[in-house]
Design a protein around this motif. Structure first.
Motif, PDB file in Angstrom:
ATOM      1  N   SER A 101       0.879  -1.197   0.038  1.00 37.06           N
ATOM      2  CA  SER A 101      -0.072   0.052  -0.057  1.00 37.06           C
ATOM      3  C   SER A 101       0.981   1.276  -0.184  1.00 37.06           C
ATOM      4  CB  SER A 101      -0.978   0.023   1.107  1.00 37.06           C
ATOM      5  OG  SER A 101      -1.534   1.211   1.373  1.00 37.06           O
ATOM      6  N   LEU A 102       1.982   1.264   0.652  1.00 38.43           N
ATOM      7  CA  LEU A 102       2.860   2.379   0.819  1.00 38.43           C
ATOM      8  C   LEU A 102       3.562   2.665  -0.538  1.00 38.43           C
ATOM      9  CD1 LEU A 102       3.925   4.413   2.669  1.00 38.43           C
ATOM     10  CD2 LEU A 102       6.001   2.877   3.458  1.00 38.43           C
ATOM     11  N   LEU A 134      10.465   1.401  16.769  1.00 38.78           N
ATOM     12  CA  LEU A 134       9.309   1.284  16.137  1.00 38.78           C
ATOM     13  C   LEU A 134       9.755   1.738  14.662  1.00 38.78           C
ATOM     14  CD1 LEU A 134       6.135   1.302  16.230  1.00 38.78           C
ATOM     15  CD2 LEU A 134       6.187   3.815  16.423  1.00 38.78           C
ATOM     16  N   GLU A 135       9.419   0.815  13.781  1.00 37.41           N
ATOM     17  CA  GLU A 135       9.813   1.092  12.277  1.00 37.41           C
ATOM     18  C   GLU A 135       8.591   2.062  11.700  1.00 37.41           C
ATOM     19  OE1 GLU A 135       9.963  -2.747  10.653  1.00 37.41           O
ATOM     20  OE2 GLU A 135      11.754  -3.401  11.801  1.00 37.41           O
ATOM     21  N   TYR A 136       9.135   3.131  11.212  1.00 37.72           N
ATOM     22  CA  TYR A 136       8.389   4.005  10.402  1.00 37.72           C
ATOM     23  C   TYR A 136       8.692   4.307   9.112  1.00 37.72           C
ATOM     24  CZ  TYR A 136       6.706   8.995   9.447  1.00 37.72           C
ATOM     25  OH  TYR A 136       6.357  10.183   8.833  1.00 37.72           O
ATOM     26  N   TYR A 137       7.711   3.911   8.354  1.00 41.21           N
ATOM     27  CA  TYR A 137       8.075   4.272   6.598  1.00 41.21           C
ATOM     28  C   TYR A 137       7.191   5.291   6.159  1.00 41.21           C
ATOM     29  CZ  TYR A 137       9.733  -0.640   7.157  1.00 41.21           C
ATOM     30  OH  TYR A 137      10.614  -1.773   7.771  1.00 41.21           O
ATOM     31  N   VAL A 138       7.711   6.253   5.373  1.00 37.79           N
ATOM     32  CA  VAL A 138       7.268   7.175   4.653  1.00 37.79           C
ATOM     33  C   VAL A 138       7.411   7.383   3.170  1.00 37.79           C
ATOM     34  CG1 VAL A 138       8.574   8.976   5.165  1.00 37.79           C
ATOM     35  CG2 VAL A 138       6.500   9.699   5.006  1.00 37.79           C
ATOM     36  N   ASN A 139       6.356   7.625   2.339  1.00 35.54           N
ATOM     37  CA  ASN A 139       6.495   7.882   1.018  1.00 35.54           C
ATOM     38  C   ASN A 139       6.612   9.181   0.612  1.00 35.54           C
ATOM     39  OD1 ASN A 139       6.396   7.767  -1.747  1.00 35.54           O
ATOM     40  ND2 ASN A 139       4.806   6.211  -2.149  1.00 35.54           N
ATOM     41  N   GLU A 140       7.835   9.903   0.538  1.00 37.44           N
ATOM     42  CA  GLU A 140       7.760  11.239   0.412  1.00 37.44           C
ATOM     43  C   GLU A 140       7.681  11.562  -1.054  1.00 37.44           C
ATOM     44  OE1 GLU A 140      11.877  12.223   1.671  1.00 37.44           O
ATOM     45  OE2 GLU A 140      11.203  12.197   3.885  1.00 37.44           O
TER      46      GLU A 140
END
Length: 841
Positions: A101-102, A134-140
């Protein structure tokens, strides 16, 4: 001023005769305002819609156990809390679904709670701490603002986890504190009761001790009285022994005289028998009297000695009782004081024992002396009786009884002397006994004083014990006890909630504003006003023709056309303000909300108009550069403190700075005289613009004319002559050519020829140096990324320097061409140009 008004009215008449022109003017009124309205509405409350921003959440936490917290699964608690959180669009997916989804852009960010998160978090209680991650993923790639919003979501998740852990730990800790407090409170109550009981018992023992001390003090006083009586008795005995010694001396003398008389009796023999009998009778009476006196004195001395021995025995019994009392281990007495008193009692007991021994010895001596005296008396009496019985037969028995009597008298004399020696010895013993009794009295006096001090100390101790008992009984009502009681009634849920959020920030808003759109309105209103003014100088002519207006000067033409632009700019500002009122932009004063954009619009128009008229294409380019730089550099979106130093330096010199701040005053509220200060600075900018357009314009007219001619030569740009009338010849050049043409041409040739030879080389050098400088700045930005923002400023400045150098070079070339034309111009034409130039001045 009349010509200014004529230019303005003529322009209005021309517009009124062409209905379609008003369509264009209407577009110029609406288009800039439309920009502001659409942006304000779009930015009205964008953060109210963050719940539509999809954020994936993956919970892999397996949970953990600790004796402090019990079973703990922070991941499950996080999911439960986020389901009740509407700040963002939380989506709870599996790990693979979240990553897909990301990547596909369906989610802007994803949070993954690892399987060991809870166990890592509880490792802080074991001493072997592992930092939970805590794993944090972001789609910039999706959006520039979205990552900032998802970062807020990351903070929210982190806060939720911290809150969950803190609440769990706090709840367990409060339960432990409450249980411990209950135990401590029970222990304290039991200790209080036990201590009070022990203190009561000790106080009773102290009271009993003080009673015993009082009895002991009375016994010591009685003993000291007995000792005083004993001393008096011993003194009387010593006196009696002295008197007895005198009696014994007299008895010895009588015995000596009796012997002499016996001797005389023997010598007189029978011739003095009657006289001898009489004398024997007298001697016998005298001997009996002396012996009786001695015996009476001995009995009196023995009686007094026995009385004294009994008194000392009573004192010894009292001292023994005191010793048993002091040796009691339960007696609350300082050991040093106890040992000192026992030592004093030992000394007194020893002295009393010595006194009793001495008195026993004296009594024995008196008993022995009495027995000897009685034997002697019996023998003397028998002898005298026999002598008396034989007086009648003295003649016949004189030779027999006189020697016996002589022997008896000698024995009596010896016994008397022995008894006298014994009495002397007893007197010495009595003196020593009296001294011992005196020392014993001193010891008893010291003991009495020590007992008085001890009684005072015990009384103070008894008072302190009473105070301690009172304090202990009052302890249950003390603040500390009450605080301990309060600990037993702690609410675990309430404490846990406090630990997770110990401080609640109470926000007090100064100058509250109804929406984010109203806050951004100050920027968009200023942008619309600037854009509207710039649109006017683009679609309307800046050049003013002289049709129907004779003797129109350059400055009159400038002001006449400015009035037309100002009228339209005012209409733009009014339309913009009315539209903002309709869409609901906040304002504290409607009149100021309408008037302020009008004043700002006139200031911006003056600046744009002056730059465009004075510099032509260059001026319009400067207007575009200004609006570009003012958007980030005038604190319209972000505080200027967050911007790079380059923009912070230019911030005070931008008109937007003061226009935006003035609109903020009108929208959110006035603060002192700030509003008038901002308008004052804008008025200063307006004055500088008029100074540029009315005064400095002629000084740069040739530069403007140069650009206009060269741009027009391309036949690709719209070309408008905005320079003053004429061909730009300088007055001093015209006068020099008229005065001495040959000299003028000679001086001019010395400048033109070298310039013509070096022109191409200089232009090429400027271009090469400019390219090299740009390349160096680019390389430096790659090597030192931290100064990229400053390098952008330097890059812009370098470009301006290079363009300025090229413009200066072309301007010099153009000026030399005009000077050459003046040198080749006929005299009549020179005079005509001179007249036109003077008329324009």
């Amino acid at each position: 001023m009349r010509n200014v008004w004529r230019v303005f009215t003529r322009d209005l008449k021309r517009l009124s005769t062409v209905p379609l022109a008003w369509v264009i003017i209407g577009g110029a009124l609406i288009t800039p305002s439309l920009y502001a309205w659409l942006n304000i509405v779009a930015f009205w409350n964008p953060f109210d819609n963050t719940k539509n921003l999809p954020i994936a959440v993956v919970n892999l936490d397996e949970g953990a156990y600790s004796s402090l917290t019990g079973d703990l699964n922070v991941g499950d608690q996080l999911v439960a809390q986020l389901k009740d959180n509407d700040d963002l669009g939380w989506q709870f997916l599996s790990e693979s679904e979240a990553m897909e989804s990301l990547k596909s852009g369906n989610s802007y960010a994803a949070f993954v709670v690892p399987a060991s998160f809870s166990s890592d978090l509880l490792s802080i209680t074991t001493g072997d701490f592992t930092q939970p991650k805590l794993e944090y993923y972001v789609n910039e790639k999706l959006n520039g603002v979205a990552p900032e919003i998802t970062d807020t979501g990351a903070t929210t998740v982190q806060t939720q986890m911290i809150d969950a852990f803190t609440e769990q730990v706090a709840s367990s800790a409060v339960d432990a504190i409450r249980q411990g407090s209950e135990t401590v409170e029970d222990d304290l109550a039991r200790s209080q009761a036990r201590t009070i009981g022990q203190l009561d018992l000790a106080a009773e023992r102290v009271a009993e001790t003080r009673s015993y001390l009082l009895t002991l003090q009375t016994d010591i006083d009685s003993t000291r009285g007995g000792l005083a009586s004993a001393q008096n008795t011993l003194l009387d005995m010593e006196t009696a022994f002295g008197d007895l010694s005198v009696v014994l001396a007299e008895a010895s003398a009588l015995a000596d005289r009796a012997q002499t008389q016996l001797l005389d009796l023997t010598a007189a023999a029978m011739s003095a028998s009657v006289d001898s009998a009489s004398r024997l009778s007298s001697a016998s009476a005298a001997a009996q009297t002396a012996i009786g006196s001695v015996a009476q004195g001995l009995d009196l001395a023995k009686s007094r000695i026995q009385t004294q021995i009994a008194s000392i025995d009573d004192s010894t019994a009292s001292i023994a009782g005191v010793r048993l009392f002091l040796e009691d281990p339960n007696l609350p007495l300082d050991p040093a004081v106890r040992d000192s008193l026992l030592a004093d009692l030992d000394v007194v007991s020893a002295q009393l024992d010595g006194a009793v021994a001495a008195l026993d010895l004296a009594d024995q001596g008196l008993s022995d002396g009495g027995a000897a005296l009685q034997g002697a008396a019996d023998r003397v009496n028998a002898a005298f009786q026999e002598a008396a019985n034989a007086v009648q037969t003295m003649n016949s028995a004189l030779t027999t009884h006189v020697p016996a009597m002589q022997r008896s008298m000698a024995e009596l004399n010896a016994v008397t002397r022995s008894l006298s020696a014994t009495l002397d010895t007893q007197r010495a013993i009595l003196t020593e006994s009296r001294q011992l009794i005196g020392g014993l009295d001193d010891q008893l006096e010291a003991t009495s004083a020590a007992l008085i001090v001890l009684d005072g100390d015990l009384g103070a101790l008894q008072g302190d014990m009473g105070t301690a008992i009172t304090d202990l009984r009052a302890l249950s009502g003390a603040a500390a006890w009450q605080q301990l009681t309060e600990l037993t009634s702690l609410d675990a849920d309430q404490i846990a909630q406090f630990m997770s959020m110990p401080v609640v920030v109470k926000q007090i808003t100064l100058f509250p504003t109804n929406s984010y759109g109203s806050l951004m309105g100050s920027l968009f209103i200023n942008l619309s006003l600037w854009i509207g003014a710039f649109v006017l100088v683009v679609i309307l002519k800046l050049e003013v023709d002289r049709e129907g207006i004779p003797k129109l000067t350059e400055r009159q033409a400038y002001m006449g056309r400015w009035l037309l632009f100002a009228t339209i700019a005012v209409m733009q500002a009014i339309v913009l303000s009315i539209g903002n009122l309709i869409i609901g932009v906040q304002h504290v004063n409607a009149f100021a909300f309408v008037v302020t954009p009008v004043l700002i619009g006139l200031a911006y128009l003056s600046i744009i108009y002056a730059l465009s008229v004075t510099f032509g294409y260059i001026g319009k380019g400067l207007c575009v550069i200004l609006v570009i730089m003012q958007i980030p550099g005038a604190s319209g979106i972000y505080p200027i403190e967050l911007m790079p130093p380059f923009f912070q330096t230019l911030y005070p010199f931008f008109p937007f700075t003061y226009g935006i701040d003035a609109m903020r005053e009108v929208i959110s509220g006035f603060a002192g005289f700030a509003y008038w200060r901002y308008l004052g600075v804008l008025l200063l900018f307006t004055g500088l613009a008029f100074f540029l357009g009315l005064v400095l314009r002629n000084g740069v007219s040739n530069l403007t004319r140069l650009f206009t001619q060269q741009v027009g030569a391309t036949e690709l740009f719209t070309n408008e002559e905005v320079t003053p009338p004429g061909r730009g010849y300088r007055l001093n050049h015209l006068l020099a050519a008229l005065a001495n043409r040959a000299s003028y041409q000679e001086r001019l040739s010395r400048r033109v020829l070298p310039f013509a030879r070096s022109y191409r080389k200089v232009r090429a050098a400027i271009i090469v140096i400019g390219v090299i400088g740009i390349g160096l700045l680019f390389t430096l930005s790659a090597l030192v990324p931290d100064i990229k923002t400053a390098l952008v400023g330097w890059w812009v400045l370098w470009l301006l320097i290079v363009f300025g150098a090229l413009i200066a070079l072309e301007y010099m070339r153009y000026s030399l061409r005009l000077s050459t034309e003046v040198g080749n111009m006929p005299e009549a034409e020179l005079r005509r140009e001179l007249a036109e130039t003077e008329a324009q001045r």
